[in-house]
Motif scaffolding. Structure first.
Motif, mmCIF file in Angstrom:
data_model
loop_
_atom_site.group_PDB
_atom_site.id
_atom_site.type_symbol
_atom_site.label_atom_id
_atom_site.label_comp_id
_atom_site.label_asym_id
_atom_site.label_seq_id
_atom_site.Cartn_x
_atom_site.Cartn_y
_atom_site.Cartn_z
ATOM 1 N N ARG A 220 37.316 44.854 37.639
ATOM 2 C CA ARG A 220 38.238 43.891 38.046
ATOM 3 C C ARG A 220 37.863 42.772 36.658
ATOM 4 O O ARG A 220 36.651 42.435 36.683
ATOM 5 N N SER A 221 38.940 42.387 36.096
ATOM 6 C CA SER A 221 38.806 41.261 35.257
ATOM 7 C C SER A 221 38.888 39.907 35.836
ATOM 8 O O SER A 221 39.497 39.953 36.848
ATOM 9 N N CYS A 222 38.004 39.151 35.507
ATOM 10 C CA CYS A 222 37.708 38.193 36.246
ATOM 11 C C CYS A 222 38.971 37.130 36.618
ATOM 12 O O CYS A 222 39.730 36.645 35.579
ATOM 13 N N GLY A 223 39.255 36.790 38.020
ATOM 14 C CA GLY A 223 40.645 36.186 38.333
ATOM 15 C C GLY A 223 40.620 34.703 38.276
ATOM 16 O O GLY A 223 41.328 34.013 37.963
ATOM 17 N N ASN A 224 39.367 34.149 38.081
ATOM 18 C CA ASN A 224 39.115 32.725 38.544
ATOM 19 C C ASN A 224 37.654 32.101 37.708
ATOM 20 O O ASN A 224 37.017 31.407 38.232
ATOM 21 N N CYS A 225 37.464 32.648 36.379
ATOM 22 C CA CYS A 225 36.243 32.119 35.805
ATOM 23 C C CYS A 225 36.588 30.944 35.288
ATOM 24 O O CYS A 225 37.630 30.475 35.031
ATOM 25 N N SER A 226 35.397 30.216 34.996
ATOM 26 C CA SER A 226 35.293 28.960 34.523
ATOM 27 C C SER A 226 35.812 29.103 33.126
ATOM 28 O O SER A 226 35.523 29.943 32.262
ATOM 29 N N SER A 227 36.776 28.181 32.558
ATOM 30 C CA SER A 227 37.570 28.251 31.219
ATOM 31 C C SER A 227 38.118 29.564 31.243
ATOM 32 O O SER A 227 37.948 30.392 30.210
ATOM 33 N N ASN A 228 38.629 30.230 32.211
ATOM 34 C CA ASN A 228 39.125 31.684 32.271
ATOM 35 C C ASN A 228 40.342 31.709 31.292
ATOM 36 O O ASN A 228 41.162 30.761 30.575
ATOM 37 N N GLY A 229 40.606 32.883 30.625
ATOM 38 C CA GLY A 229 41.625 33.318 29.806
ATOM 39 C C GLY A 229 41.556 34.910 29.434
ATOM 40 O O GLY A 229 41.133 35.625 30.289
ATOM 41 N N GLY A 230 41.890 35.183 28.427
ATOM 42 C CA GLY A 230 41.787 36.612 28.054
ATOM 43 C C GLY A 230 42.368 36.796 26.414
ATOM 44 O O GLY A 230 42.261 35.724 25.792
ATOM 45 N N PRO A 231 42.446 37.981 26.171
ATOM 46 C CA PRO A 231 42.641 39.071 26.937
ATOM 47 C C PRO A 231 41.187 39.942 27.094
ATOM 48 O O PRO A 231 40.240 39.623 26.535
ATOM 49 N N ARG A 232 41.301 40.723 28.241
ATOM 50 C CA ARG A 232 39.874 41.689 28.246
ATOM 51 C C ARG A 232 40.580 42.993 28.211
ATOM 52 O O ARG A 232 41.811 43.314 28.697
ATOM 53 N N TYR A 233 39.874 44.007 28.048
ATOM 54 C CA TYR A 233 40.264 45.332 28.022
ATOM 55 C C TYR A 233 39.194 46.278 28.608
ATOM 56 O O TYR A 233 38.087 46.085 28.581
ATOM 57 N N VAL A 234 39.911 47.076 29.191
ATOM 58 C CA VAL A 234 39.133 48.211 29.951
ATOM 59 C C VAL A 234 39.574 49.580 29.612
ATOM 60 O O VAL A 234 41.039 49.705 29.698
ATOM 61 N N ASN A 235 38.855 50.818 29.471
ATOM 62 C CA ASN A 235 39.423 51.966 29.224
ATOM 63 C C ASN A 235 38.381 52.820 30.218
ATOM 64 O O ASN A 235 37.494 52.914 30.155
ATOM 65 N N GLY B 256 41.765 45.880 38.736
ATOM 66 C CA GLY B 256 42.817 44.664 38.961
ATOM 67 C C GLY B 256 42.671 44.072 37.392
ATOM 68 O O GLY B 256 41.503 43.971 37.005
ATOM 69 N N VAL B 257 43.655 43.494 36.930
ATOM 70 C CA VAL B 257 43.824 42.923 35.851
ATOM 71 C C VAL B 257 44.459 41.704 35.849
ATOM 72 O O VAL B 257 45.504 41.529 36.377
ATOM 73 N N ASN B 258 44.516 40.724 34.893
ATOM 74 C CA ASN B 258 45.523 39.518 34.800
ATOM 75 C C ASN B 258 46.314 39.697 33.767
ATOM 76 O O ASN B 258 46.010 39.625 32.448
ATOM 77 N N SER B 259 47.530 40.128 34.162
ATOM 78 C CA SER B 259 48.525 40.297 33.041
ATOM 79 C C SER B 259 48.950 38.839 32.440
ATOM 80 O O SER B 259 49.456 38.989 31.325
ATOM 81 N N ASN B 260 48.857 37.934 32.991
ATOM 82 C CA ASN B 260 49.189 36.581 32.295
ATOM 83 C C ASN B 260 48.150 36.137 31.010
ATOM 84 O O ASN B 260 48.775 35.407 30.195
ATOM 85 N N PHE B 261 46.960 36.887 31.118
ATOM 86 C CA PHE B 261 45.848 36.562 30.339
ATOM 87 C C PHE B 261 46.035 37.655 29.133
ATOM 88 O O PHE B 261 45.131 37.471 28.119
ATOM 89 N N GLY B 262 46.892 38.665 29.407
ATOM 90 C CA GLY B 262 47.007 39.612 28.322
ATOM 91 C C GLY B 262 46.060 40.800 28.344
ATOM 92 O O GLY B 262 45.728 41.628 27.460
ATOM 93 N N ASP B 263 45.369 40.822 29.405
ATOM 94 C CA ASP B 263 44.414 41.870 29.746
ATOM 95 C C ASP B 263 45.201 43.347 29.951
ATOM 96 O O ASP B 263 46.239 43.298 30.001
#
Length: 234
Positions: free
Chosen positions: A143-158, A173-180
């Motif tokens: 899971r890419s962090c859904g509610n971290c402090s100063s949250n944003g992205g992108p984050r990548y997983v393979n 689980g990824v945050n599409s609005n952050f560009g994950d």
């Protein structure tokens, strides 16, 4: 494997077994199959990690005992986790904290009984690579962090050449609005039929203090780079 590194790994394993302190890993440490651990306070997020891996560190051939997984392994930069076994995941098995351009490589290994997630991804702009891994009885594999402090992205997983069983929520689980972006290939899922369990679920990530919202399972999107042909039921 050099004898000196092997002996260092065994010595560190002995010091960590049953201890309450976090062990910091620099360079490459091979535990030679030793079992270590600290404590476990359920899903408490105030727990300390069992290991902190500094930038460029590698940890190999270690078993984290049931009841001793605490907040698992923290990767502060680029790192490698090779053949690490979690007998009973406590809060999370491992958390990627490294920032832009950093990579956490998970090569082989096993995790059992993660009530929430196995791998947590906090570092913005970084990548998690998971290959040859096996997980059983878990909420999510990643899971890419859904509610971290100063949250944003992108984050990548393979994810590749990986097998999961008894998944209660979703594999990823990824945050599409952050560009994950999650790229999933050659994934085996026990008893899988489309939608059960969900493979890649998109969320709307938020800032600390509120909860992310689920958008839903996706196939062949920017956020969820996966097709049904990438998944094999067994």
């Amino acid at each position: 494997m050099k004898l000196g590194k092997y002996l260092l790994g065994i010595a560190l394993a002995a010091s960590a077994f049953g201890a309450s302190a976090t062990t910091t890993i620099t360079g490459t440490v091979d535990y030679g199959g030793a079992t270590v651990g600290t404590s476990c306070d359920g899903q408490s997020e105030s727990q300390q990690p069992v290991f902190v891996l500094t930038d460029g560190a590698t940890i190999k051939n270690v078993v984290i005992k049931a009841g001793g997984g605490a907040d698992g392994i923290h990767c502060t930069g680029s790192c490698t986790l090779s053949k690490v076994v979690w007998n009973d995941v406590c809060e999370d098995a491992a958390t990627m904290k490294g920032g832009s351009g950093k990579t956490m490589n998970v090569s082989g290994g096993t995790a059992y009984y993660a009530s929430d997630k196995v791998f947590q991804h906090n570092g913005i702009g970084s990548t998690v690579n998971i290959s040859g891994f096996y997980a059983n009885t878990i909420g999510k594999l990643y899971r890419s962090c859904g509610n971290c402090s100063s949250n944003g992205g992108p984050r990548y997983v393979n994810i590749s050449s990986t097998t999961v069983a008894n998944v209660s929520a979703s594999v990823v689980g990824v945050n599409s609005n952050f560009g994950d972006i999650a790229k999933i290939r050659t994934l085996k899922v026990k008893g899988w039929t489309k939608g059960s369990p969900a493979i890649c679920v998109a969320y709307k990530g938020v800032q600390s203090g509120s909860e992310s919202s689920k958008i839903g399972e996706q196939w062949g999107t920017t956020a969820c780079n996966v097709s049904t042909s990438d998944i094999t039921a067994y």
